[in-house]
Write a protein that holds these residues in place. Sequence first.
Motif, PDB file in Angstrom:
ATOM      1  N   TYR A 145      -4.900   5.374   7.250  1.00 19.19           N
ATOM      2  CA  TYR A 145      -4.356   4.391   6.307  1.00 19.19           C
ATOM      3  C   TYR A 145      -2.857   4.199   6.519  1.00 19.19           C
ATOM      4  N   VAL A 146      -2.122   5.294   6.575  1.00 18.35           N
ATOM      5  CA  VAL A 146      -0.666   5.201   6.743  1.00 18.35           C
ATOM      6  C   VAL A 146      -0.314   4.533   8.069  1.00 18.35           C
ATOM      7  N   ALA A 147      -1.145   4.765   9.111  1.00 16.67           N
ATOM      8  CA  ALA A 147      -0.896   4.174  10.420  1.00 16.67           C
ATOM      9  C   ALA A 147      -1.292   2.703  10.479  1.00 16.67           C
ATOM     10  N   GLY A 148      -1.892   2.187   9.397  1.00 15.98           N
ATOM     11  CA  GLY A 148      -2.274   0.782   9.376  1.00 15.98           C
ATOM     12  C   GLY A 148      -3.528   0.476  10.168  1.00 15.98           C
ATOM     13  N   GLU A 149      -4.412   1.469  10.308  1.00 13.58           N
ATOM     14  CA  GLU A 149      -5.611   1.293  11.120  1.00 13.58           C
ATOM     15  C   GLU A 149      -6.836   0.887  10.294  1.00 13.58           C
ATOM     16  N   LEU A 150      -6.674   0.783   8.989  1.00 13.23           N
ATOM     17  CA  LEU A 150      -7.812   0.461   8.132  1.00 13.23           C
ATOM     18  C   LEU A 150      -7.709  -0.962   7.580  1.00 13.23           C
ATOM     19  N   ASP A 151      -8.842  -1.637   7.552  1.00 15.72           N
ATOM     20  CA  ASP A 151      -8.919  -2.936   6.885  1.00 15.72           C
ATOM     21  C   ASP A 151      -9.116  -2.755   5.382  1.00 15.72           C
ATOM     22  N   LEU A 152      -9.943  -1.779   5.004  1.00 15.77           N
ATOM     23  CA  LEU A 152     -10.244  -1.547   3.587  1.00 15.77           C
ATOM     24  C   LEU A 152     -10.304  -0.056   3.303  1.00 15.77           C
ATOM     25  N   LEU A 153      -9.749   0.339   2.170  1.00 17.14           N
ATOM     26  CA  LEU A 153      -9.783   1.727   1.719  1.00 17.14           C
ATOM     27  C   LEU A 153     -10.324   1.753   0.303  1.00 17.14           C
ATOM     28  N   TYR A 154     -11.390   2.528   0.084  1.00 17.15           N
ATOM     29  CA  TYR A 154     -12.035   2.631  -1.224  1.00 17.15           C
ATOM     30  C   TYR A 154     -11.610   3.925  -1.923  1.00 17.15           C
ATOM     31  N   VAL A 155     -11.299   3.826  -3.214  1.00 14.57           N
ATOM     32  CA  VAL A 155     -10.961   5.002  -4.018  1.00 14.57           C
ATOM     33  C   VAL A 155     -11.586   4.848  -5.406  1.00 14.57           C
ATOM     34  N   ALA A 156     -11.826   5.962  -6.059  1.00  7.53           N
ATOM     35  CA  ALA A 156     -12.322   5.936  -7.436  1.00  7.53           C
ATOM     36  C   ALA A 156     -11.137   5.844  -8.389  1.00  7.53           C
ATOM     37  N   PRO A 157     -11.316   5.288  -9.580  1.00  9.54           N
ATOM     38  CA  PRO A 157     -10.202   5.164 -10.528  1.00  9.54           C
ATOM     39  C   PRO A 157      -9.626   6.517 -10.913  1.00  9.54           C
ATOM     40  N   GLU A 158     -10.483   7.551 -11.003  1.00 11.52           N
ATOM     41  CA  GLU A 158      -9.989   8.891 -11.349  1.00 11.52           C
ATOM     42  C   GLU A 158      -9.015   9.402 -10.294  1.00 11.52           C
ATOM     43  N   ARG A 159      -9.308   9.131  -9.023  1.00  8.75           N
ATOM     44  CA  ARG A 159      -8.421   9.574  -7.943  1.00  8.75           C
ATOM     45  C   ARG A 159      -7.147   8.745  -7.920  1.00  8.75           C
ATOM     46  N   LEU A 160      -7.288   7.432  -8.134  1.00 10.24           N
ATOM     47  CA  LEU A 160      -6.120   6.556  -8.046  1.00 10.24           C
ATOM     48  C   LEU A 160      -5.147   6.783  -9.194  1.00 10.24           C
ATOM     49  N   SER A 161      -5.616   7.383 -10.284  1.00 11.86           N
ATOM     50  CA  SER A 161      -4.710   7.648 -11.400  1.00 11.86           C
ATOM     51  C   SER A 161      -3.805   8.844 -11.121  1.00 11.86           C
ATOM     52  N   GLY A 162      -4.088   9.594 -10.059  1.00 14.96           N
ATOM     53  CA  GLY A 162      -3.274  10.760  -9.721  1.00 14.96           C
ATOM     54  C   GLY A 162      -2.018  10.388  -8.950  1.00 14.96           C
ATOM     55  N   GLU A 163      -0.948  11.131  -9.179  1.00 14.57           N
ATOM     56  CA  GLU A 163       0.331  10.837  -8.525  1.00 14.57           C
ATOM     57  C   GLU A 163       0.247  10.990  -7.013  1.00 14.57           C
ATOM     58  N   ALA A 164      -0.509  11.987  -6.524  1.00 13.81           N
ATOM     59  CA  ALA A 164      -0.590  12.218  -5.086  1.00 13.81           C
ATOM     60  C   ALA A 164      -1.204  11.019  -4.370  1.00 13.81           C
ATOM     61  N   THR A 165      -2.268  10.459  -4.948  1.00 16.33           N
ATOM     62  CA  THR A 165      -2.911   9.306  -4.316  1.00 16.33           C
ATOM     63  C   THR A 165      -2.000   8.089  -4.368  1.00 16.33           C
ATOM     64  N   ARG A 166      -1.318   7.895  -5.477  1.00 17.34           N
ATOM     65  CA  ARG A 166      -0.419   6.740  -5.574  1.00 17.34           C
ATOM     66  C   ARG A 166       0.740   6.859  -4.586  1.00 17.34           C
ATOM     67  N   ALA A 167       1.200   8.083  -4.390  1.00 17.90           N
ATOM     68  CA  ALA A 167       2.273   8.295  -3.407  1.00 17.90           C
ATOM     69  C   ALA A 167       1.768   7.976  -1.998  1.00 17.90           C
TER      70      ALA A 167
END
Length: 657
Positions: free
Chosen positions: A155-177
Amino acid sequence: MTSPPYDPGFDDGWIPPEEPPGVEYADYDGGEIPWAPAGASRPSEDPAVRSSRFASPLEALEVVYGYEAFRGDQAEIIDQVVSGGDAIVLMPTGGGKSLCYQIPALVREGTGLVVSPLIALMQDQVDALRANGVQAAALSSALSPSERAEVERAYVAGELDLLYVAPERLSGEATRALIARGSLSVIAIDEAHCVSQWGHDFRPDYLSLGDLGELFPGVPRVALTATATRETHREITERLRLPDARHFVASFDRPNIQYRIEAKADARRQLLRFVRSQPEGSAGIVYALSRKSVEQIATFLAGQGVDAIPYHAGLDPATRQANQARFLREDGVVVVATIAFGMGIDKPDVRFVAHVDLPKSVEGYYQETGRAGRDGEPSVAWMAYGLGDVVQQRRMIAQGEGDRAIQMRQQQHLDAMLALCETVSCRRQNLLAYFGQESGPCGNCDTCLEPPETWDGLVAAQKLMSTIVRLQRERGQSFGAGHLIDILRGKSTERMTRFRHDQLSTFGIGDDLSEQDWRSVIRQLLAGGLLVAQGEYNTLALSPASAGVLRGETPVLLRKDVIGRPSRADRPHKTTAADTLAEGDRDLFETLRAWRAEQAREQGVPAYIVFGDATLRALAEHRPATLDQLDGISGIGAKKREAYGEQVLRVIADASR
């Protein structure tokens, strides 16, 4: 607000409550989920590491998905998002919502972030995308640490077209960072109705998604759901902070689904009759309220020769995943499940959805029945509904933990559901009206195909209410439906003698109706609010509306239930998915299905990930002989032509000799 129950295997934690309060759920430990296939969400190792940007949405549609034109509002929604605008999309299941964010992610620079509620749903879409040559991955607890690290790196390297996450994970600071370290093309919030605290699938972590616009300014956001009333629609807009979004509300009509509801007598036998009436090899979902019912019904169906399996949160993760995999990858499997099953199921060829217990709301019913016929082929939504369902649902509301406002809202939802069950007019018309959509009679639901007979139930209602009044006023007693029916029918029992109820003036005045008829009367009076069930033992009492009935001022029009006699639609008919083809093409279709099943087994994916039935039918009908001729077959994009083209042509050539 109390923390929601957790269970491994559904998403990064939460599943919707599926049973009354007091039921224990497995604790979520935050660790790995052992059943996830190794590397399932790992980015592609294909040399063409990433899909190139497409010049236009239509080019992406043709090259990636193999379709020549958009449907309905898809083109307008996609243009809105591609141009950088926000959108709120209400579109029925099977209407093509996923393309509304997947294609903008392929056209715009960056990675599309998709918030999705369940591991199964994320993985299903990732598998389908990757089969089409799209670089997609999911961040979830189903990944090992090394797999998770690889997804994050890609993802950071820009190699993904789409990245799926659950709302519980996305609410965490580590995932948002982590997300902030990459570049986003679009943010899609799927199953957006989960943000509504008044809805049927509330997810607390959806509430935290409202600040995504501030965290990632300039990134277009699109919220999507298959079901929302005007109130839920408004709540989605407010809670996700999308004041400037364009709103797209497609028709809620699913004309390929036939809605059928019948009076419940022996629910398991009625269900068996219905299942046996469906085309041979049909996949289906049967919903029951409790885990115990799920187990009992699955065992019963299996004992009657139906390939039925259970699915609920009480099963161990390995069994649950194995059963889900069988349902997804094999033909003709019937899964019996609680409502926790289904939101993550993208299987397009589910031919029927059955309910043996009454859903709590029309929204929930619409969402669950919408899992049938996602491919647009004829499908059935069937339900058996009885007096016990009404009493049970009202008791659950009364005993619930919510305050009076919540209970009133739940009661309103139930009343709308009961109105749908008891209507003597078109069910589809009633269903669409709930979502604010006007329509005429559909001609394809049970009440249109076989209009129910009605009768004047005023006198019967007065007899019942008079019995209740005499018991309460003269003796201070309250009783449930069974004993009241015994009084009305003049039945001599030990209890009748002990309470001297055979001395009541109403004893025996209702012997012109059968016990089943009286249960139908009581059910309809309860559904219409003309009676209420009270207390732990569900004793019957008058409601404020009862006075008008007793005075003869309120008309009581009741439907006459036909119980135990199969309808025309229930009569067995052995057909297959190939029956829409000319006789000469059916054998080729079945040969292609066998080839598809072999491919799916080898790859460990559901058969529809390879090709859908509609694509196989087109292949059988047109019999392409060259790779160029495959370009005209709907559902075959560039990646699938490259992966399967030569094999498909050989299968067709061999079968045509």
